[in-house]
Design an enzyme around this catalytic site. Structure first.
Site, short mmCIF file in Angstrom:
data_model
loop_
_atom_site.label_atom_id
_atom_site.label_comp_id
_atom_site.label_asym_id
_atom_site.label_seq_id
_atom_site.Cartn_x
_atom_site.Cartn_y
_atom_site.Cartn_z
CB THR A 195 -0.83 0.01 1.32
OG1 THR A 195 -1.48 -1.24 1.44
CG2 THR A 195 -1.86 1.12 1.35
NE ARG A 223 -8.05 -8.27 0.40
CZ ARG A 223 -7.12 -7.39 0.73
NH1 ARG A 223 -6.91 -6.35 -0.06
NH2 ARG A 223 -6.40 -7.54 1.80
CB VAL A 224 -12.85 -4.20 0.55
CG1 VAL A 224 -12.41 -2.87 1.14
CG2 VAL A 224 -13.75 -3.98 -0.65
N GLY A 225 -9.58 -4.56 1.38
CA GLY A 225 -8.65 -4.67 2.50
C GLY A 225 -8.86 -3.54 3.50
N GLY A 246 0.15 -3.51 5.16
CA GLY A 246 0.23 -4.94 5.50
C GLY A 246 -1.03 -5.63 5.05
N GLY A 248 -4.53 -6.72 4.84
CA GLY A 248 -5.75 -6.16 5.40
C GLY A 248 -6.51 -7.12 6.29
N1 GLY Z 1 -3.17 -3.21 3.07
C1 GLY Z 1 -3.65 -3.39 1.79
C2 GLY Z 1 -4.63 -4.45 1.63
O1 GLY Z 1 -4.70 -5.39 2.43
O2 GLY Z 1 -5.37 -4.40 0.70
#
Ligand code: GLY
Length: 310
Positions: A195, A223-225, A246, A248
């Site tokens: 990220t 998928r959403v982090g 890191g 999510g």
């Molecule tokens: N930290 C980014 C994600 O897990 O999408």
């Protein structure tokens, strides 16, 4: 008279933290994602320079944080914007981004496709009646706001995708069972995830944060982090601003950004707050945190992470 601008470019290794007392009225920290490469640290420095230019033009902390993240999205070497990774089908790119500041602005987008700068769409959401838009609605909102169609997977994204596919096990594991892309599945894997983010304090004492990601791999479509989830991937308030990097799925249950923010707001020392944040996770998990308050700027990570403090 203000001190001359300082620029500290650093590649954080393991849990070696960066802690700086803020002698200047304004400060900027930019990160390029935990697990990122030292050779890419100049991208953070350049992004921090864009943020500084924004402050020099009289704009506020949030505008500066956004300028830094736009530069990181446009760089192409980081997993965000033009450098975002490909989905398991080798075609889909779904991106998340968010902005927030201590003056009450908050906007986020999730699973956004086919735009160049998701963080600018998140900025526009902050000026809309809503806090977060996702998927098709977010894309239509972006087009209404003048964000043109953009789909140019980077060479790096193609290389990472081919490496991921070649490392897949003979069967696709849970990703095969739950496959929801239109193209048929290949096979899984090692995780890929990072990220970009920036936290800024401006000369009026306002705080801003911006973050953007191409998500993680392997992942199902949709998928959403943590990155667009307030309190998980980012937080800003009167006491400061925090953003994290890191996996999510690990970060979300801890509401990591808000948890660290709260420790700082209660008067906790920067180094203690960052190390406590890392300590919430098993030692083999890659996690990175950057944070800024009125008096301190700090960064800590479990693995290498390009960071610039300006
Ligand atoms: N930290 C980014 C994600 O897990 O999408």
């Amino acid at each position: 008279m203000l001190a001359a601008p300082r620029r500290i470019i650093i590649y954080l290794l393991m849990t070696k933290p960066l802690m700086i007392n803020l002698h200047e009225t304004a400060a900027i920290i930019v990160h390029g994602g935990v697990g990122g490469f030292e050779r890419d640290s100049d991208g953070c420095a350049s992004a921090a320079g864009c943020a500084r230019a924004e402050l020099d033009r009289g704009n506020d902390a949030l505008a500066a944080a956004i300028a830094a993240v736009v530069a990181m999205e446009d760089d192409g070497r980081f997993n965000a914007g033009s450098g975002a990774i490909l989905g398991l089908d080798g075609e889909t790119i779904e991106m998340d981004a968010a902005v927030m500041d201590s003056q009450g602005r908050l906007g986020a987008v999730a699973c956004l496709r086919r735009v160049k700068n998701p963080v600018l769409v998140a900025r526009d959401v902050a000026a809309s009646p809503h806090r977060m838009l996702c998927g098709e609605g977010a894309l239509r909102f972006a087009r209404v706001g003048g964000h043109a169609d953009y789909y140019q997977p980077s060479d790096k994204a193609g290389i990472v995708h081919r490496a991921l596919i070649s490392a897949l096990a003979p069967d696709a594991g849970p990703f095969g069972m739950l496959w929801n892309y239109q193209l048929p599945p290949p096979e899984p894997v090692r995780y890929a995830c990072d990220t970009v983010g920036a936290v800024v304090r401006d000369s009026n004492g306002h705080f801003g944060v911006a973050a953007s990601t191409g998500g993680s791999a392997p992942a199902l479509s949709g998928r959403v982090g943590d990155t667009p989830l307030v309190g998980s991937g980012f937080y800003a308030g009167k006491a400061g601003a925090v953003t994290v990097t890191g996996q999510g799925e690990q970060i979300i249950p801890h509401l990591l950004a808000h948890t660290v923010y709260q420790w700082l707001a209660e008067g906790g020392a920067m180094e203690n707050a960052l190390q406590r944040g890392l300590g919430l996770f098993a030692s083999d998990l890659d996690i990175g945190i950057i944070a800024i308050t009125a008096g301190m700027a700090g960064s800590a990570s479990r693995r290498g992470m390009p960071v610039t403090l300006l």
